[in-house]
Scaffold this active site. Structure first.
Site, PDB file in Angstrom:
ATOM      1  CB  CYS A   1     -42.573  42.907  61.047  1.00  0.00           C
ATOM      2  SG  CYS A   1     -40.810  42.736  60.735  1.00  0.00           S
TER       3      CYS A   1
ATOM      4  CD  GLU B   1     -34.116  41.721  61.591  1.00  0.00           C
ATOM      5  OE1 GLU B   1     -34.731  41.153  62.488  1.00  0.00           O
ATOM      6  OE2 GLU B   1     -33.629  41.137  60.608  1.00  0.00           O
TER       7      GLU B   1
ATOM      8  CG  HIS C   1     -37.137  32.705  66.404  1.00  0.00           C
ATOM      9  ND1 HIS C   1     -35.824  33.036  66.616  1.00  0.00           N
ATOM     10  CD2 HIS C   1     -37.633  33.620  65.548  1.00  0.00           C
ATOM     11  CE1 HIS C   1     -35.542  34.097  65.889  1.00  0.00           C
ATOM     12  NE2 HIS C   1     -36.603  34.473  65.233  1.00  0.00           N
TER      13      HIS C   1
ATOM     14  CG  ASP D   1     -32.969  39.963  65.581  1.00  0.00           C
ATOM     15  OD1 ASP D   1     -32.454  39.335  66.523  1.00  0.00           O
ATOM     16  OD2 ASP D   1     -33.500  39.409  64.607  1.00  0.00           O
TER      17      ASP D   1
HETATM   18  C1  PEP Z   1     -37.397  40.923  64.572  1.00  0.00           C
HETATM   19  O1  PEP Z   1     -36.200  40.719  64.776  1.00  0.00           O
HETATM   20  O2  PEP Z   1     -38.055  41.812  65.142  1.00  0.00           O
HETATM   21  C2  PEP Z   1     -38.130  40.060  63.626  1.00  0.00           C
HETATM   22  C3  PEP Z   1     -39.367  40.331  63.278  1.00  0.00           C
HETATM   23  O3  PEP Z   1     -37.476  38.963  63.139  1.00  0.00           O
HETATM   24  P1  PEP Z   1     -37.278  37.600  63.959  1.00  0.00           P
HETATM   25  O4  PEP Z   1     -38.040  37.731  65.247  1.00  0.00           O
HETATM   26  O5  PEP Z   1     -37.794  36.494  63.096  1.00  0.00           O
HETATM   27  O6  PEP Z   1     -35.812  37.562  64.153  1.00  0.00           O
HETATM   28 MG    MG Z   2     -35.144  39.437  63.421  1.00  0.00          MG
END
Ligand code: PEP
Ligand code: MG
Length: 577
Positions: A506, A435, A194, A459
């Site tokens: 996303c 995910e 993140h 994920d």
């Molecule tokens: C993902 O896992 O692709 C996602 C958009 O969620 P995060 O990156 O916040 O885990």
């Molecule tokens: Mg995610």
């Protein structure tokens, strides 16, 4: 003679500046006995260190620019308040007086006792407070030991500096940007952490996994960081500096050219309108976004509202945050993802206390376990839905039982709001993130029960390929083009088509223009990404023909030569003349 260090470029851009090294390895504390005649001097030395820590933190606090998000200041306030805490101040003083230990050792004993209590707490949020204790105590230890290194929140201005450290938490990444750093590089961490996502989000050039960088680069020396190539150049000659200045200028020009696309709609050559939506982390991200022609927010990562603060945001505070975003969107939808805490968003590495945090109690699992965390958020989202189109999105579903539990909680919250006479949209769209490979394979089950799906490739790739997204030792296995990943994505897109519900993507893959044509050819028509990636993706969309791509991608997905896939997919980016 210049030295080139390699890592993984996670946020493009070039920075030329002075290295600011943060050494955070464990601080070695030695035990020594203080002669009784010097005990009061030792107490005075300890209390002086506390005062110095307070002055350091207050000066950082005072230099936070006006208009900075309140959570950043609150983060520092928490640390200042801890310096008044009897647990941190009085007990070590007693230990020095009663047991004749040196100040460092007395403080270490108290640190171990406090941390021990925190580690026994079951509440993952409270456990993360342990890291605040560590930050404050480490600061005092460094003052006692007269070492200035090791604290991101040091009194030195980071203006223009390239910060080199072991690892970076998401909270620190936000702070770093606010302190004016021009880039950062870490020895550890992965491209999907993140922190890496945030670095892209705040457009801070960054490299992760550059092993040994603090051994080879000296604090204060001039270096170059290339976030695209993932390299750091120490001791660059004038010709190299000139070359990178030129590249920097070209990059600025490229951005300016792409900026012209900001208000152009995303439509393919054969006239298919594509929904380009934005990922945001904080309500403030909306300001930059309003300069783009988006179809709304496809992912609002609400967990960032919960970070860098002493107490959790209550229903009212969340409701106000969400409505603030809705009010700026002029009727475009806002997809609010329910809390996705856990794994690397456990804040400051507290994941070490859970043997396998990515596979542990995170996201919807944590929320279903701790309803005091989840229910106020559901109510806040529902109440916000009375102000404009809101889509509620559940992260990391792995089976339909979890989904039923969440849907029941939502219905309960709706009933309660109705009884209380509080407004909400009874037709609020409810969707789920796909995910986990199990959810992708069962996408039809989720599609039948939900209003929309969104593929979280960050994920999905981590779980499909069994690679921890923050572990740089296995980064080399990260591969969005692995046939299994592509097959799972296709299953989800097809499930959406079959049930007639929209499917978006996303994860970071959606914002990577190298994969745009592939995804269009797989039938994806909704992309959500950080706004900085939008114009480049839009340029590719507006230059593509879906009818031409579908048969090419179909053939490609049948390929029995996975090694050839990257080359074949790259060929999609060069349409036949
Ligand atoms: C993902 O896992 O692709 C996602 C958009 O969620 P995060 O990156 O916040 O885990
Ligand atoms: Mg995610």
């Amino acid at each position: 003679m210049s030295l080139v260090l390699h890592g993984i470029g996670v946020s493009r851009g070039i920075a030329i500046g002075k290295a600011h090294i943060i050494m955070r390895g464990s601080i070695e504390v030695l035990e020594s006995a203080i002669p009784s005649i010097l005990i009061e001097d030792e107490v005075a030395r300890f209390l002086k260190a506390i005062e110095t820590a307070r002055l350091q933190l207050s000066s950082i606090r005072d230099r936070i620019p006006v208009g900075t998000r309140p959570d950043i200041a609150a983060f520092i306030d928490t640390h200042i308040l801890m310096l008044d805490d009897a647990t941190i101040v009085n007990t070590p003083v007693e230990t020095i007086r009663e047991q004749g230990y040196n100040a460092e050792w007395a403080l270490k004993l108290q640190r171990d006792a406090v941390v021990g209590v925190f580690e026994q707490m079951n509440d993952p949020y409270l456990r993360t407070r342990r890291d605040d204790v560590d930050h404050v105590i480490n600061r005092i230890q460094r003052i006692l030991q007269s070492t200035s290194q090791g604290d991101l929140r040091s009194e030195d201005s980071l203006q223009g500096a390239i910060v080199l450290t072991d690892d970076m938490t998401p909270a620190e990444t936000v702070l770093l940007e606010h302190q004016g750093a021009s880039a950062f590089a870490t020895e550890f961490g992965g491209p999907l952490s993140h922190s890496a996502i945030l670095a892209r989000s705040v457009q801070l050039p960054a490299i992760v996994g550059a092993h040994g960088l603090r051994r080879y680069i000296h604090d204060g020396e001039e270096i170059i960081l290339d976030g695209m190539q993932g390299i750091l150049i120490a001791d660059p000659g004038q010709d190299i500096i000139d070359h990178y200045r030129e590249l920097k200028a070209q990059e600025a020009q490229r951005r300016a050219e792409l900026a012209r696309l900001a208000h152009t709609p995303a439509v393919t050559l054969d006239n298919h309108a594509i929904r380009l939506m934005a990922n945001i982390e904080l309500p403030e991200d909306i300001d930059a976004l309003n300069r783009e022609n988006t179809s709304g927010i496809g992912l609002y990562r609400t967990e960032f509202l919960f970070m860098n603060r002493v107490s959790l945001p209550d229903e009212e505070e969340q409701y106000l945050s969400y409505t603030r975003v809705i009010d700026t969107l002029n009727g475009k939808p806002l997809t609010i993802r329910t809390l996705d805490m856990g794994a690397d968003k456990e804040i400051d590495g507290s994941g070490s206390r859970c043997s396998n945090p990515a596979l542990g109690l995170r996201a919807v699992r944590l929320c279903l376990k701790d309803l005091s965390l989840f229910c106020p958020q559901l109510r806040a989202i529902l109440r916000a839905s009375a102000h404009g189109p809101v889509r509620l999105m559940i992260p990391m579903l792995s089976n339909t039982r979890e989904l039923h539990q969440v849907l029941t909680l939502i219905r309960d919250a709706e009933n309660a709001l109705q009884r209380e006479g509080l407004a909400f949209d009874p037709n609020i769209q409810i969707g789920g993130m796909i995910e986990v490979p199990a959810a992708a394979i069962s996408a039809m089950d989720f599609a039948r029960r939900l209003d929309f799906l969104s593929i979280g490739t960050n994920d999905l790739i981590q779980y499909t390929l069994a690679i921890d997204r923050v572990d740089d030792a296995v980064n080399y296995l990260y591969d969005p083009l692995h046939p299994s990943v592509l097959r799972l994505i296709k299953i989800v897109i097809d499930a959406g088509k079959e049930t007639g519900i929209p499917v978006a993507m996303c994860g970071e893959m959606a914002g990577d223009a190298r994969y745009t044509r592939l995804l269009l050819g797989m039938g994806l028509t909704e992309f959500s990404m950080h706004h900085s990636a939008m114009q480049e993706v839009k340029r590719v969309i507006n230059d593509s023909s879906i009818s031409e791509l579908i048969p090419r991608v179909d053939t490609l997905l049948q390929s029995t030569e996975p090694e050839q896939l990257p080359t074949e997919i790259e060929a999609l980016n060069h349409p036949p003349a």
